[in-house]
Design a protein around this motif. Structure first.
Motif, PDB file in Angstrom:
ATOM      1  N   PHE A  37       0.832  -1.196   0.000  1.00  0.00           N
ATOM      2  CA  PHE A  37       0.000   0.000   0.000  1.00  0.00           C
ATOM      3  C   PHE A  37       0.873   1.254   0.000  1.00  0.00           C
ATOM      4  O   PHE A  37       0.651   2.188  -0.781  1.00  0.00           O
ATOM      5  CB  PHE A  37      -0.915   0.003   1.228  1.00  0.00           C
ATOM      6  CG  PHE A  37      -1.892   1.153   1.252  1.00  0.00           C
ATOM      7  CD1 PHE A  37      -3.097   1.073   0.580  1.00  0.00           C
ATOM      8  CD2 PHE A  37      -1.603   2.321   1.950  1.00  0.00           C
ATOM      9  CE1 PHE A  37      -3.994   2.122   0.590  1.00  0.00           C
ATOM     10  CE2 PHE A  37      -2.497   3.374   1.966  1.00  0.00           C
ATOM     11  CZ  PHE A  37      -3.690   3.282   1.289  1.00  0.00           C
ATOM     12  N   GLY A  38       1.891   1.283   0.872  1.00  0.00           N
ATOM     13  CA  GLY A  38       2.806   2.422   0.889  1.00  0.00           C
ATOM     14  C   GLY A  38       3.527   2.573  -0.434  1.00  0.00           C
ATOM     15  O   GLY A  38       3.708   3.683  -0.945  1.00  0.00           O
ATOM     16  N   ALA A  39       3.936   1.442  -1.014  1.00  0.00           N
ATOM     17  CA  ALA A  39       4.667   1.489  -2.280  1.00  0.00           C
ATOM     18  C   ALA A  39       3.838   2.120  -3.387  1.00  0.00           C
ATOM     19  O   ALA A  39       4.330   2.966  -4.144  1.00  0.00           O
ATOM     20  CB  ALA A  39       5.089   0.076  -2.681  1.00  0.00           C
ATOM     21  N   LEU A  47      -3.110   0.897  -6.336  1.00  0.00           N
ATOM     22  CA  LEU A  47      -3.438   1.409  -5.001  1.00  0.00           C
ATOM     23  C   LEU A  47      -4.861   1.008  -4.611  1.00  0.00           C
ATOM     24  O   LEU A  47      -5.108   0.517  -3.501  1.00  0.00           O
ATOM     25  CB  LEU A  47      -3.298   2.929  -4.971  1.00  0.00           C
ATOM     26  CG  LEU A  47      -3.745   3.647  -3.690  1.00  0.00           C
ATOM     27  CD1 LEU A  47      -2.937   3.166  -2.497  1.00  0.00           C
ATOM     28  CD2 LEU A  47      -3.620   5.160  -3.851  1.00  0.00           C
ATOM     29  N   VAL A  48      -5.802   1.196  -5.523  1.00  0.00           N
ATOM     30  CA  VAL A  48      -7.189   0.812  -5.255  1.00  0.00           C
ATOM     31  C   VAL A  48      -7.305  -0.701  -5.083  1.00  0.00           C
ATOM     32  O   VAL A  48      -8.069  -1.195  -4.246  1.00  0.00           O
ATOM     33  CB  VAL A  48      -8.107   1.306  -6.385  1.00  0.00           C
ATOM     34  CG1 VAL A  48      -9.538   0.827  -6.156  1.00  0.00           C
ATOM     35  CG2 VAL A  48      -8.073   2.830  -6.483  1.00  0.00           C
ATOM     36  N   ALA A  49      -6.504  -1.456  -5.857  1.00  0.00           N
ATOM     37  CA  ALA A  49      -6.570  -2.915  -5.784  1.00  0.00           C
ATOM     38  C   ALA A  49      -6.172  -3.441  -4.414  1.00  0.00           C
ATOM     39  O   ALA A  49      -6.622  -4.523  -4.009  1.00  0.00           O
ATOM     40  CB  ALA A  49      -5.673  -3.531  -6.854  1.00  0.00           C
ATOM     41  N   THR A  50      -5.333  -2.708  -3.676  1.00  0.00           N
ATOM     42  CA  THR A  50      -4.930  -3.177  -2.344  1.00  0.00           C
ATOM     43  C   THR A  50      -6.145  -3.284  -1.415  1.00  0.00           C
ATOM     44  O   THR A  50      -6.160  -4.135  -0.513  1.00  0.00           O
ATOM     45  CB  THR A  50      -3.880  -2.246  -1.715  1.00  0.00           C
ATOM     46  OG1 THR A  50      -4.414  -0.926  -1.585  1.00  0.00           O
ATOM     47  CG2 THR A  50      -2.620  -2.201  -2.554  1.00  0.00           C
ATOM     48  N   PHE A  51      -7.143  -2.442  -1.622  1.00  0.00           N
ATOM     49  CA  PHE A  51      -8.360  -2.525  -0.807  1.00  0.00           C
ATOM     50  C   PHE A  51      -9.163  -3.786  -1.133  1.00  0.00           C
ATOM     51  O   PHE A  51      -9.909  -4.291  -0.292  1.00  0.00           O
ATOM     52  CB  PHE A  51      -9.221  -1.283  -1.013  1.00  0.00           C
ATOM     53  CG  PHE A  51      -8.698  -0.060  -0.318  1.00  0.00           C
ATOM     54  CD1 PHE A  51      -9.016   0.209   1.011  1.00  0.00           C
ATOM     55  CD2 PHE A  51      -7.877   0.824  -0.990  1.00  0.00           C
ATOM     56  CE1 PHE A  51      -8.527   1.334   1.651  1.00  0.00           C
ATOM     57  CE2 PHE A  51      -7.385   1.963  -0.361  1.00  0.00           C
ATOM     58  CZ  PHE A  51      -7.708   2.212   0.970  1.00  0.00           C
ATOM     59  N   LEU A  52      -9.032  -4.283  -2.364  1.00  0.00           N
ATOM     60  CA  LEU A  52      -9.736  -5.504  -2.744  1.00  0.00           C
ATOM     61  C   LEU A  52      -9.127  -6.721  -2.062  1.00  0.00           C
ATOM     62  O   LEU A  52      -9.813  -7.699  -1.780  1.00  0.00           O
ATOM     63  CB  LEU A  52      -9.677  -5.689  -4.265  1.00  0.00           C
ATOM     64  CG  LEU A  52     -10.352  -4.618  -5.127  1.00  0.00           C
ATOM     65  CD1 LEU A  52     -10.119  -4.925  -6.602  1.00  0.00           C
ATOM     66  CD2 LEU A  52     -11.841  -4.533  -4.826  1.00  0.00           C
ATOM     67  N   ALA A 102      -5.058  -4.067   6.042  1.00  0.00           N
ATOM     68  CA  ALA A 102      -3.694  -3.615   5.794  1.00  0.00           C
ATOM     69  C   ALA A 102      -3.693  -2.196   5.235  1.00  0.00           C
ATOM     70  O   ALA A 102      -2.862  -1.357   5.619  1.00  0.00           O
ATOM     71  CB  ALA A 102      -2.990  -4.561   4.826  1.00  0.00           C
ATOM     72  N   ALA A 103      -4.613  -1.917   4.317  1.00  0.00           N
ATOM     73  CA  ALA A 103      -4.689  -0.581   3.731  1.00  0.00           C
ATOM     74  C   ALA A 103      -5.007   0.464   4.793  1.00  0.00           C
ATOM     75  O   ALA A 103      -4.400   1.546   4.820  1.00  0.00           O
ATOM     76  CB  ALA A 103      -5.746  -0.556   2.627  1.00  0.00           C
TER      77      ALA A 103
END
Length: 488
Positions: free
Chosen positions: A386-388, A433-438, A443-444
């Protein structure tokens, strides 16, 4: 530093004939000229190589073979475009600040801090996660009868931070050797796995017929491609850290672009070979949930072979290479932010051997504490991803802004395709970035929480105390002065 309005002022006065600025920076100096393009290339591959041995395969459970394949291609495109954009920025501003320095010039102090903080989240959390994976490997290999736990994590941080404290040249040479072992093992694995390649096994994951656009190649539908983005990133995550070695590089304007270009080329090849060999040997389903997918791909009947044992040990070398190099990257980003006053200044102090000892010890202590307290490597890696993705978006935007705002800026290296290249990286970074929420909402939100705390510190305290003589701040101040002269 800066006064209450944010305007730069000098750091505190020092005694004697040395100027305050010189006295301040003298205690915060890295060893110049320690790395050429070859060691930097090794560093770029070392950041990433552990991702070839494990992690990427969990994307098969999100998108199937076809979904992860498309995600890996798109993420490979994102990293390639971003690396070429960063190569230009690194040649323009070869300092330890890396992404923070680029964004500082293009987006101001807030942009610089946002970018630097995102990079720190990635490079502090990722080593903590990898130390847990190293512990799992040590236990599974029954090395010295050890079990995965805090003693192994502590040994990882203590030994490898100790090598970094010894000196950057020694550290990069160690990283180069271990990375060479890991890459050689990947190629040997591929040769062995391709002897059993069967294309019919690639799409053997059960299809979810309720998913839109589902098929044997996309068992979880079109949305599965997007959900697999974070796992496609694992083939490349970290390569953007090469510019953080700029102040310790011989001829950075030439060495950095060359090393970054070669690094991404090697990583693209390794990703293609590893992905096809691992999924084709005994099918995608056999490796989708494996903690050690390359070994699972070789042991279709569950029986260890000479090659699978070799790959298992080599996987440990890959983890060590990435762990070791990510510690390096995190310490340099922390060093630069601290030297410029964005973070407490004691964190940028360097030793007699010109190693940022506080920048190594403090993140190391945090990483060890997180690993020992949680033991959840997957969650920490998701926070790091997420940070990356935030940093990728901001660094790509920085390239676009500087190209438009300062077209005459001397550029020893120019990005092929210019703004079009960095725009592709920006769009794909925002999508990732949006995919990390999926994949992992918790974690996000953990990463967002860290961001909020860091931003509060910057807003209410450190932005009023920036160090004007830090290289990244001087570079930005020069740009502001030139712009003001042009307006006059």
């Amino acid at each position: 530093m800066a006064d209450g309005t944010g305007a730069p002022i000098a750091p505190p006065a020092a005694s004697g004939g040395t100027s305050p600025e010189d006295a301040y920076l003298e205690k915060r100096t890295l060893r110049r000229g320690s790395a050429g393009w070859l060691l930097l290339t090794g560093l770029g591959v070392a950041y990433v190589v552990s991702g070839d041995f494990s992690g990427w395969n969990f994307g098969l459970a999100e998108g199937g073979f076809g979904g992860l394949a498309i995600a890996a291609v798109l993420m490979g495109l994102m990293y390639t475009c971003m690396v070429f954009a960063l190569a230009e920025l690194a040649a323009v501003l070869p300092t330890a600040g890396g992404g923070y320095g680029f964004a500082r010039r293009a987006l101001g102090t807030w942009g610089g801090f946002l970018t630097g903080t995102a990079i720190l989240i990635e490079y502090v959390l990722a080593p903590a996660a990898i130390s847990i994976f190293i512990g799992d490997y040590v236990e599974s290999l029954k090395l010295f009868g050890l079990e995965s736990g805090w003693p192994v994590y502590l040994a990882c941080f203590a030994i490898f931070i100790g090598i970094h404290l010894w000196g950057v040249g020694e550290a990069l040479r160690f990283s180069f050797i271990v990375t060479g072992i890991a890459v050689t093992a990947l190629l040997i694995f591929a040769v062995g796995a391709f002897t059993e390649f069967d294309a019919s096994g690639l799409n053997d994951i059960a299809v979810d017929h309720s998913a839109f656009g589902s098929s044997s190649w996309l068992p979880f539908g079109v949305l599965g491609i997007w959900a697999a983005f974070p796992f496609g990133m694992w083939f490349f995550l970290g390569v953007e850290g090469v510019p953080l070695a700029a102040e310790e590089t011989k001829d950075p304007a030439r060495s950095l672009p060359k090393a970054m270009s070669i690094s991404i080329g090697i990583l693209l090849l390794l990703a293609l070979v590893t992905f096809l060999a691992a999924t084709g040997a005994h099918g995608s389903a056999a490796v989708q949930d494996a903690g050690n997918p390359l070994v699972a791909a070789l042991e279709g009947d569950g029986k260890p072979t000479l090659l699978s044992r070799f790959v298992n040990y080599a996987g440990l070398a890959g983890l060590v290479a990435s762990f070791f190099s990510l510690i390096y990257a995190g310490s340099r980003q922390l060093f630069a932010l601290s030297r410029a006053g964005y973070l407490p200044r004691f964190l940028s102090l360097t030793s007699r051997r010109k190693a940022p000892y506080m920048g190594l010890l403090v993140p190391g202590a945090i990483g060890f504490a997180l690993a020992a307290a949680t033991g959840d490597g997957a969650r920490m890696l998701n926070v790091a991803v997420f940070g990356a993705t935030i940093s990728y978006a901001l660094m790509s935007l920085s390239h676009i802004v500087l190209r438009r705002r300062e077209p005459e800026l001397p550029r020893p290296y120019r990005t092929p395709g210019g703004i079009a290249t960095s725009s592709v990286a920006l769009v794909l970074a925002c999508s990732a970035l949006v995919a990390t929420f999926l994949v992992d909402k918790e974690a996000a939100f953990i990463a967002l929480g860290v961001y909020v705390v860091a931003l509060a510190y910057f807003a209410f305290y450190s932005r009023h105390r920036l160090v004007a003589s830090a290289p990244e701040e001087e570079f930005a101040a020069l740009a502001a002065a030139e712009a003001e002269l042009e307006r006059d």
